[in-house]
Design an enzyme around this catalytic site. Structure first.
Site, short mmCIF file in Angstrom:
data_model
loop_
_atom_site.label_atom_id
_atom_site.label_comp_id
_atom_site.label_asym_id
_atom_site.label_seq_id
_atom_site.Cartn_x
_atom_site.Cartn_y
_atom_site.Cartn_z
CB CYS A 217 -30.71 15.26 33.89
SG CYS A 217 -30.93 16.35 32.47
CE1 TYR B 197 -26.41 -5.77 -13.34
CE2 TYR B 197 -25.27 -5.74 -11.23
CZ TYR B 197 -26.27 -5.28 -12.05
OH TYR B 197 -27.14 -4.33 -11.59
CG ASP C 146 -2.05 -0.96 1.12
OD1 ASP C 146 -2.15 -1.60 0.05
OD2 ASP C 146 -2.83 -1.07 2.07
CD GLU D 271 -24.13 -12.39 -13.26
OE1 GLU D 271 -24.79 -11.39 -12.91
OE2 GLU D 271 -23.61 -12.51 -14.38
CE LYS E 7 -32.50 -8.70 -7.40
NZ LYS E 7 -32.31 -7.44 -6.77
CG LEU F 222 -33.27 -8.86 -13.03
CD1 LEU F 222 -32.26 -9.32 -11.98
CD2 LEU F 222 -33.12 -9.69 -14.29
CE LYS G 258 -36.66 -9.37 -4.83
NZ LYS G 258 -36.50 -8.06 -4.23
CE LYS H 221 -27.50 -11.45 -14.82
NZ LYS H 221 -26.38 -10.50 -14.83
CG ASP I 253 -30.02 -4.55 -1.21
OD1 ASP I 253 -30.60 -3.97 -2.14
OD2 ASP I 253 -30.44 -4.56 -0.05
CB CYS J 131 -27.48 15.33 31.60
SG CYS J 131 -28.40 13.91 30.98
CB CYS K 24 -33.19 15.33 29.73
SG CYS K 24 -31.99 13.99 29.84
CG ASP L 291 -0.88 5.10 -0.11
OD1 ASP L 291 -1.73 4.76 -0.95
OD2 ASP L 291 -1.01 5.02 1.11
CB CYS M 49 -30.43 16.59 27.37
SG CYS M 49 -29.95 17.01 29.07
S1 IVH Z 1 -28.96 -8.25 -14.27
C1 IVH Z 1 -31.90 -6.83 -17.58
N1 IVH Z 1 -27.36 -9.05 -12.40
O1 IVH Z 1 -31.13 -6.20 -9.32
C2 IVH Z 1 -31.24 -7.48 -16.42
N2 IVH Z 1 -28.95 -7.38 -11.85
O2 IVH Z 1 -34.06 -6.46 -9.20
C3 IVH Z 1 -30.36 -6.55 -15.72
N3 IVH Z 1 -28.80 -6.58 -9.54
O3 IVH Z 1 -31.93 -3.42 -11.27
C4 IVH Z 1 -30.04 -6.90 -14.33
N4 IVH Z 1 -27.10 -7.84 -8.95
O4 IVH Z 1 -29.75 -3.35 -9.93
C5 IVH Z 1 -28.37 -8.23 -12.71
N5 IVH Z 1 -25.81 -9.83 -10.84
C6 IVH Z 1 -26.83 -9.02 -11.16
C7 IVH Z 1 -27.40 -8.13 -10.23
C8 IVH Z 1 -28.47 -7.33 -10.61
C9 IVH Z 1 -27.97 -6.91 -8.56
C10 IVH Z 1 -29.88 -5.59 -9.40
C11 IVH Z 1 -29.99 -4.60 -10.52
C12 IVH Z 1 -31.39 -4.68 -10.98
C13 IVH Z 1 -32.08 -5.31 -9.83
C14 IVH Z 1 -33.33 -6.01 -10.29
#
Ligand code: IVH
Length: 715
Positions: free
Chosen positions: A421, A235, A41, A121, A123, A91, A323, A299, A125, A440, A418, A45, A434
């Site tokens: 106190c 992705y 690192d 893959e 998913k 999706l 999900k 996919k 968040d 306090c 408060c 840097d 407070c």
């Molecule tokens: S593919 C047309 N791959 O999930 C298909 N989406 O609920 C495009 N997301 O809006 C999406 N990981 O923001 C894809 N490995 C992944 C993902 C992914 C997260 C999100 C993405 C999408 C949302 C749909």
């Protein structure tokens, strides 16, 4: 490698800048994409800082794809919008296996295949993002928006270290136009760090990593985004001029060879049973990952088949999101209570009917602040949905209608007094506070606990419980009393025996000679976090000098703005503060750096060291400067007289250049030092004329490797 600011012919400089950019990109790629760094690192840097300094001194050498763009450019007025290269669909999704099997049945029918190849893959968040590359350079990044148009957040995305600014062309030709889709998110650690920093700065925190990522990505000031640690994975390919890849699996490989960071843990499987097996493995991993997953995406691998299958108006027929059970559960609020923190802020929280959320029993959840409670209209005995993400404190997402709920309780109101106190509370922005800072008990407990915390005086055994006992028994009425505690007093407390009392006393004793910065942080000065405390210590060098400082003097400290200067000055001027400090001194507290310096030829001169010295260690250099009256500061500010830069000079060098400070190399420093040690009056270098235009990129010269949320101070 020459890195001193000595002049060079511009052509050589341009070549050097390009070489640095190339090398840094190479290291980024090895680190983030291959996960196999080849330099430390520190070495990284050093390269980064050299490039920053070069670009700061020669703005014409900057380029938008430079890794230094990640430091963050100028703020925007608002976020413009732009049309996506291709629509960003969402999706189809479900929590149920039967729906996943139904999706598979359709795929099998359309492809006339028994066990279609799927790529599975995680998913993530976070937020969907479109990245557009032209001629291999990132030219635009846009949020999903309505799927057709999104908000342009290019400047913020540039600050993300894992976002690729320039594609690699060494393994595979780079298309003239490439648009990819990915996810921007905040890891759980970065999320917690961010919330801790926001709390410390008295600002509102984010409820979960996703909101924090969204808020950060939509920031108008890229420098704010730069310090927060957003990450990105890609992705999907949305468009690629002249790219003819047969499968998604190969597309992910192409991403990797262009230096993009593909979604991790993707797997190529045959048939839906294997996909479901992957899901089960991911569920088991969920708690160990450094980021939030909300499921997996299955996919179709064959891209020609995808084309044939097409899409509905909302989602493609070739992908399905399986999900995970969300880590949200519905339970009932027993009562909304209010806690008081060390700064006096009242925070509402919900006592819950205990509920199991993903294997953890939850009986309390955060409600953030009064505005949140009002916005969500949450009341005593309401049914609510509670969410838990990683190890983050659970929070109340929303109220849910519940049959037989009966009449609702009255609207929640923050107490007028408060709860600890009884003082009348005050409203300050979204916060209810407070004002009884000194008397306090809740605030005092909080301050005692903070005094003992790891980054303050680091006194093991001075935690929440002990703090409460010390306040309840009246043994500690102010922070100075901690230093008057005796063995007998401790032994009389619950849970203390010979050894634990001895350990606590030893910890307190060690704390007497702590560093000045830690000492200042430990005092719970309003608005003063760790970084500011360290800056104050470096700037003033001693407690006395800080106590004598005017508000204007405080403004000279890096990172201290007018509001903070007023708050610090006000706090230090209070008679109670003075008395506590006087008592602490009387009880042997001597923060290091607080000694008065000897007078000598360098009196009144402040030195900062950056990079390595060959003839001596940095501590030696500092003590020798101090022995002849000079001061050695840790941080660059306008007050610094001489910056001594050696090989591997850090971000301080860039900052010093920006401020136009005098910079010398080691031989020049030795001449000054030796002259002073002989009792002479060494000639100190003049400050160079300041650069005509302040270099913007260098303002936050902290290297991104170490840039934490602290770099958002003063925002
Ligand atoms: S593919 C047309 N791959 O999930 C298909 N989406 O609920 C495009 N997301 O809006 C999406 N990981 O923001 C894809 N490995 C992944 C993902 C992914 C997260 C999100 C993405 C999408 C949302 C749909």
């Amino acid at each position: 490698m020459p890195r001193s600011p000595s002049p060079r012919a511009p052509a050589t400089l341009a070549a050097r800048a390009e070489e640095l950019r190339r090398t840094i990109r190479e290291h980024d790629w090895r680190y983030y994409v291959l996960d196999a760094p080849v330099v430390s690192d520190e070495a990284y840097d050093a390269l980064f800082t050299e490039l920053l300094a070069l670009e700061a001194a020669h703005p014409e050498l900057r380029s938008p794809d430079s890794p230094t763009a990640r430091v963050g450019g100028a703020p925007l007025e608002s976020l413009p919008s732009a049309r996506h290269v291709a629509p960003m669909l969402s999706l189809d999704s479900s929590l149920r296996e039967e729906d996943v099997r139904r999706f598979d049945a359709r795929v099998r029918q359309l492809l006339a295949e028994e066990r279609p190849r799927y790529v599975v893959e995680p998913k993530l968040d976070g937020l969907s993002i479109e990245l557009v590359y032209q001629g291999g350079l990132l030219v635009q990044a846009a949020t999903r928006g309505d799927g057709i148009r999104g908000e342009v957040v290019t400047e913020n995305v540039r600050t993300i270290r894992t976002a690729t600014l320039a594609l690699r062309a060494d393994e595979r030709p780079v298309p003239r136009l490439l648009a990819v889709r990915g996810e921007v998110f905040l890891g759980l650690r970065a999320f917690e760090r961010l919330n801790a920093a926001l709390t410390e700065a008295g600002q509102e925190t984010f409820a979960n990593p996703r909101n924090a990522a969204a808020g950060t990505l939509r920031q108008l000031d890229p420098r704010v985004a730069a310090g927060r640690g957003l990450e990105i994975f890609v992705y999907e390919m949305m468009a690629g001029e002249g790219v003819a890849l047969p499968t998604h699996w190969e597309t992910l490989a192409a991403f990797r060879s262009w230096g993009l960071r593909p979604v991790p843990r993707a797997e190529l499987v045959h048939g839906i049973d294997e996909a479901i097996a992957v899901r089960n493995r991911l569920v088991a991993l969920r708690d160990e990952l450094a980021y939030e997953l909300d499921g997996l995406v299955i996919k179709v691998d064959d891209l020609r088949a995808r084309d044939e299958m097409g899409a509905t108006s909302h989602h493609p027929r070739w992908a399905f999101a399986y999900k995970f059970e969300s880590r949200k559960e519905v339970t009932r609020i027993l009562k909304i209570e209010v806690s008081v923190g060390r700064t006096g802020v009242l925070t509402p929280f919900a006592m819950l009917l205990p509920v199991d959320i993903g294997g953890v029993t939850i009986s309390k959840a955060s409600l953030h602040n009064r505005e949140e409670v009002a916005r969500k209209d949450i009341r005593d005995r309401d049914w609510v949905r509670v969410e838990r993400a990683g190890d983050v404190i659970p929070y109340v997402v929303e109220r849910v209608e519940h049959e037989g709920g009966g009449r609702r309780a009255r609207r929640f109101r923050m107490p007028e007094r408060c709860p600890r106190c009884g003082a009348a509370v005050e409203e300050r922005g979204p916060f209810t506070v407070c004002p009884n800072r000194l008397a306090c008990p809740a605030q005092l407990e909080g301050r005692i606990e903070h005094l003992g915390s790891r980054h303050a005086l680091d006194i093991a055994g001075l935690g929440e419980q002990t703090a409460r006992q010390l306040v309840e028994t009246g043994l500690v009425r102010n922070l100075a009393d901690v230093f008057a505690l005796t063995r007998e007093q401790l032994l009389a407390l619950d849970g203390f025996a010979d050894v634990s009392a001895g350990n606590l006393l030893a910890g307190i004793d060690r704390a007497r000679t702590t560093e000045l910065g830690r000492f200042l942080y430990a005092l719970s000065i309003p608005d003063v976090g760790r970084r500011t405390a360290a800056d104050l210590a470096a700037h003033f060098g001693s407690l006395e000098r800080l106590l004598q400082a005017s508000e204007a003097d405080l403004l000279d400290v890096e990172g201290v703005g007018p509001t903070m200067a007023a708050a610090i000055h006000g706090f230090l001027a209070e008679p109670e503060t003075r008395e506590v400090i006087r008592l602490m001194r009387q009880r042997g507290v001597r923060p290091r750096g607080a000694e008065s310096r000897p007078r000598g030829p360098l009196s009144g001169r402040t030195f900062v060291f950056t990079g390595a010295l060959e003839s001596m260690g940095r501590t030696d250099a500092q003590s020798r400067v101090e022995a002849v009256g000079g001061a050695a500061a840790a941080a660059i500010s306008k007050r610094v007289d001489v910056v001594v830069a050696g090989p591997g000079a850090g971000s301080k060098l860039a900052k010093a250049q920006k401020l136009g400070l005098a910079i010398v190399d080691e031989p020049a420093f030795l001449r000054i030092l030796e002259e002073a040690e002989r009792g002479g009056a060494p000639a100190l270098p003049e400050r160079p004329a300041p650069p005509a235009r302040a270099a913007r990129g260098a303002r936050r010269a902290a290297s991104p490797a170490s840039a934490g949320p602290a770099s958002r101070r003063k925002d």
